[in-house]
Design an enzyme around this catalytic site. Structure first.
Site, PDB file in Angstrom:
ATOM      1  N   LYS A   1      -9.741  -9.421  -8.232  1.00  0.00           N
ATOM      2  CA  LYS A   1      -8.876  -8.319  -8.666  1.00  0.00           C
ATOM      3  C   LYS A   1      -7.678  -8.837  -9.474  1.00  0.00           C
ATOM      4  CE  LYS A   1     -10.123  -5.210  -4.841  1.00  0.00           C
ATOM      5  NZ  LYS A   1      -9.573  -4.314  -3.781  1.00  0.00           N
TER       6      LYS A   1
ATOM      7  N   TYR B   1     -14.275   3.584  -8.343  1.00  0.00           N
ATOM      8  CA  TYR B   1     -13.830   3.943  -6.990  1.00  0.00           C
ATOM      9  C   TYR B   1     -13.982   5.435  -6.706  1.00  0.00           C
ATOM     10  CZ  TYR B   1     -12.005  -0.732  -5.951  1.00  0.00           C
ATOM     11  OH  TYR B   1     -11.885  -2.078  -5.668  1.00  0.00           O
TER      12      TYR B   1
ATOM     13  N   ASN C   1      -5.407  -6.878  -2.686  1.00  0.00           N
ATOM     14  CA  ASN C   1      -6.054  -7.760  -1.716  1.00  0.00           C
ATOM     15  C   ASN C   1      -7.086  -8.716  -2.332  1.00  0.00           C
ATOM     16  OD1 ASN C   1      -7.941  -5.835  -2.229  1.00  0.00           O
ATOM     17  ND2 ASN C   1      -8.184  -5.137  -0.130  1.00  0.00           N
TER      18      ASN C   1
ATOM     19  N   HIS D   1     -12.879  -7.674  -4.206  1.00  0.00           N
ATOM     20  CA  HIS D   1     -13.725  -6.556  -3.795  1.00  0.00           C
ATOM     21  C   HIS D   1     -15.078  -7.101  -3.392  1.00  0.00           C
ATOM     22  CE1 HIS D   1     -15.936  -2.741  -3.921  1.00  0.00           C
ATOM     23  NE2 HIS D   1     -16.894  -3.438  -4.523  1.00  0.00           N
TER      24      HIS D   1
ATOM     25  N   GLU E   1     -23.031  -0.760  -7.953  1.00  0.00           N
ATOM     26  CA  GLU E   1     -21.858  -1.463  -8.484  1.00  0.00           C
ATOM     27  C   GLU E   1     -22.263  -2.558  -9.470  1.00  0.00           C
ATOM     28  OE1 GLU E   1     -19.089  -0.607  -4.547  1.00  0.00           O
ATOM     29  OE2 GLU E   1     -19.543  -2.676  -5.095  1.00  0.00           O
TER      30      GLU E   1
HETATM   31  P1  ADP Z   1     -12.682  -2.684   1.110  1.00  0.00           P
HETATM   32  O1  ADP Z   1     -12.232  -3.170  -0.258  1.00  0.00           O
HETATM   33  O2  ADP Z   1     -12.361  -3.689   2.177  1.00  0.00           O
HETATM   34  O3  ADP Z   1     -14.109  -2.239   1.131  1.00  0.00           O
HETATM   35  P2  ADP Z   1     -11.963   0.145   1.125  1.00  0.00           P
HETATM   36  O4  ADP Z   1     -13.296   0.379   0.508  1.00  0.00           O
HETATM   37  O5  ADP Z   1     -11.604   0.907   2.364  1.00  0.00           O
HETATM   38  O6  ADP Z   1     -11.765  -1.412   1.463  1.00  0.00           O
HETATM   39  O7  ADP Z   1     -10.811   0.429   0.066  1.00  0.00           O
HETATM   40  C1  ADP Z   1     -10.989   0.046  -1.280  1.00  0.00           C
HETATM   41  C2  ADP Z   1      -9.728  -0.609  -1.761  1.00  0.00           C
HETATM   42  O8  ADP Z   1      -8.669   0.368  -1.745  1.00  0.00           O
HETATM   43  C3  ADP Z   1      -9.197  -1.757  -0.889  1.00  0.00           C
HETATM   44  O9  ADP Z   1      -9.805  -3.002  -1.131  1.00  0.00           O
HETATM   45  C4  ADP Z   1      -7.733  -1.763  -1.286  1.00  0.00           C
HETATM   46  O10 ADP Z   1      -7.536  -2.403  -2.555  1.00  0.00           O
HETATM   47  C5  ADP Z   1      -7.438  -0.280  -1.440  1.00  0.00           C
HETATM   48  N1  ADP Z   1      -6.924   0.284  -0.188  1.00  0.00           N
HETATM   49  C6  ADP Z   1      -7.624   0.574   0.937  1.00  0.00           C
HETATM   50  N2  ADP Z   1      -6.832   1.085   1.898  1.00  0.00           N
HETATM   51  C7  ADP Z   1      -5.586   1.120   1.382  1.00  0.00           C
HETATM   52  C8  ADP Z   1      -4.309   1.541   1.861  1.00  0.00           C
HETATM   53  N3  ADP Z   1      -4.171   2.018   3.089  1.00  0.00           N
HETATM   54  N4  ADP Z   1      -3.247   1.432   1.022  1.00  0.00           N
HETATM   55  C9  ADP Z   1      -3.373   0.953  -0.235  1.00  0.00           C
HETATM   56  N5  ADP Z   1      -4.552   0.538  -0.763  1.00  0.00           N
HETATM   57  C10 ADP Z   1      -5.637   0.613   0.023  1.00  0.00           C
HETATM   58 MG    MG Z   2     -15.013  -0.698   0.127  1.00  0.00          MG
END
Ligand code: ADP
Ligand code: MG
Length: 141
Positions: free
Chosen positions: A10, A50, A113, A116, A127
């Site tokens: 990212k 997304y 974070n 992905h 994807e």
């Molecule tokens: P993952 O990437 O672990 O699969 P999710 O699919 O739940 O997580 O969420 C997609 C992305 O959205 C996350 O990787 C993160 O970048 C963002 N995200 C998820 N939850 C939050 C939150 N509570 N606040 C801000 N950003 C979030």
């Molecule tokens: Mg996810």
């Protein structure tokens, strides 16, 4: 279980120049990189990627962040790739991620974070197709 997943390094990790270290972790964990690109998504591309999160409270922040700089999507291959890559990256929130995971070591917050990873074989295929065509992927050639 499938053998393919879609990973993205990212914009936060690219800005911090951590892509080399992250790719090294991926290779050391035994994944083959079957395709890779460096791209910058528009806001509407990030919204499309997304789409499943549309309506969630973090959707606007997430899609703004994902279109804020370059990203490095990759097709990764390994047995049980989806599950194995989710283990390698750790929990969504780096504060909750297990020691030694990519998010624990390279990410700063739940939003920004570092990486992905697809969450199912079905989503991995969708994807992969979002970023790559068949001819871009080494294992298809
Ligand atoms: P993952 O990437 O672990 O699969 P999710 O699919 O739940 O997580 O969420 C997609 C992305 O959205 C996350 O990787 C993160 O970048 C963002 N995200 C998820 N939850 C939050 C939150 N509570 N606040 C801000 N950003 C979030
Ligand atoms: Mg996810």
């Amino acid at each position: 279980m499938g053998n393919r997943t879609l990973a993205i390094i990212k914009p936060d990790a690219i800005r911090a120049r951590r892509q080399g270290k992250i790719i090294d972790r991926i290779l050391q964990a035994g994944f083959e990189i079957q395709a890779a690109r460096i791209i910058r998504m528009t806001k509407s591309q990030a919204e499309g990627f997304y789409e499943v999160h549309r309506g969630r409270p973090f959707y606007e922040e997430l899609t703004t962040f994902m279109s804020s700089g370059s990203c490095l999507p990759m097709v990764l291959e390994k047995e049980d790739a989806v599950e194995e890559f989710r283990k390698l990256i750790g929990a969504t929130d780096p504060a909750q991620a297990a020691p030694g995971t990519i998010r624990k070591d390279f990410a700063a917050s739940v939003g920004e974070n570092a990486v992905h990873g697809s969450d199912s074989d079905e989503n991995a295929e969708k994807e992969v197709a979002f970023f790559f065509t068949t001819g871009d992927i080494l294992s298809n050639l």
